[in-house]
Design an enzyme around this catalytic site. Structure first.
Site, PDB file in Angstrom:
ATOM      1  CB  CYS A   1      -0.933  -0.015   1.206  1.00  0.00           C
ATOM      2  SG  CYS A   1      -2.087  -1.397   1.219  1.00  0.00           S
TER       3      CYS A   1
ATOM      4  CB  ALA B   1     -11.366  -4.672   4.590  1.00  0.00           C
TER       5      ALA B   1
ATOM      6  CG  ASN C   1      -4.441   5.415   4.304  1.00  0.00           C
ATOM      7  OD1 ASN C   1      -5.125   6.235   4.889  1.00  0.00           O
ATOM      8  ND2 ASN C   1      -3.504   4.717   4.911  1.00  0.00           N
TER       9      ASN C   1
END
Length: 286
Positions: free
Chosen positions: A161, A285, A187
């Site tokens: 990420c 998640a 993000n």
């Protein structure tokens, strides 16, 4: 209210009011359902660390100690081993991203795939970065990139990420400052925003200390900034909260020119940090 608190509330409001819904979302909740989100694109923030502006909110507690340990795992240990992350640092949240059957680059059995620290080790990124800063501090090629297509093809695993960091040196009068820029593809605003920012502020501080420079500005660009659909209540709660009147700042308690690889997580101290409580709970998640 700190600058980080202002930006946090502005981003939450913008996502909730102007954000669009994700489509064909990859992440799942632990029950197997799709983790959809509302998101905005092209988020940018600037903090002047030299003036005490740090990217950490006071609206809820942020687990800064474990976040900084992750930086050491990636950039000092330079491994993708979950065993190192657990045994050395007592950090466990990466377990949800374990890639079964893929050994770590140090021979351990459990890993996150050929990602993060494994890529740093593969390309000898930190040693190369420090060497070129030593040779010419004002060069414009100080880039850390974790985006490795070969590694993506080699194994499964979460693609990074926070994938690119750039550094620049400035002289102002008699002082030399190191500026840092973090580029992030994705993000989770409520959970990871300040964790990721402070991680790379810590990395910036470690590099600055290595050379005896001061920390300057921190620039933070996020391509997709989102709030998951199971976090909307927490988002509203954060908007209602009144920020603490503290002015948190991160301090690295080692002498100037301490070698990058000799710095330890416990050398960092977050001072004047009194966040609003209670802590909020989030189902991640994956």
């Amino acid at each position: 209210m700190t600058k980080a608190d202002t930006i946090f509330k502005e981003n939450i409001t913008k996502i909730m009011e102007e954000g669009v819904w994700s489509e064909q979302a990859r992440p799942k909740y632990k029950d197997g359902t799709t983790a959809n989100s509302k998101y905005i694109t092209g988020s940018f923030a600037e903090y002047d660390l030299s003036k005490g502006e740090f990217p950490i909110t006071t609206l809820r507690p942020i687990a800064i100690k474990s976040a900084i340990k992750e930086v050491f795992w990636i950039y000092q240990d330079q491994t993708n081993s979950l065993d190192v992350l657990e045994d050395k640092y007592n950090v466990h949240y990466w377990n949800d991203w374990e890639v079964e059957g893929v050994p770590a680059n140090n021979g351990d059995k459990r890993s996150i795939g050929q990602r993060y620290g494994a890529v740093v080790k593969k390309h000898d990124i930190i040693n190369r970065l420090l060497a070129q800063l030593e040779a010419n501090p004002w060069n414009r090629r100080n880039v850390i990139s974790l985006w490795d297509y070969e590694a993506f093809e080699e194994t499964a695993g979460l693609q990074p990420c926070a994938f690119q960091t750039m550094f620049d040196v400035r002289r102002v009068g008699e002082d030399v400052y190191l500026d840092g820029t973090l580029t992030q593809r994705s993000n989770d605003m409520l959970v990871a925003h300040h964790i990721n920012a402070m991680q790379y502020v810590a990395l910036q501080m470690m590099i600055a200390k290595h050379f005896g420079w001061k920390v300057g500005k921190f620039f933070y660009f996020i391509n997709n900034l989102h709030i998951y659909d199971n976090q909307f209540e927490q988002a509203e709660e954060l908007l209602k909260r009144q920020p603490s009147d503290c002015q948190p700042r991160l301090v690295l308690n080692v002498p100037d020119e301490t070698n990058f690889f000799d710095i330890k997580p416990e050398d960092f101290e977050l001072v004047d940090y009194d966040p609003v409580k209670p802590q909020l709970k989030f189902d991640l998640a994956i």
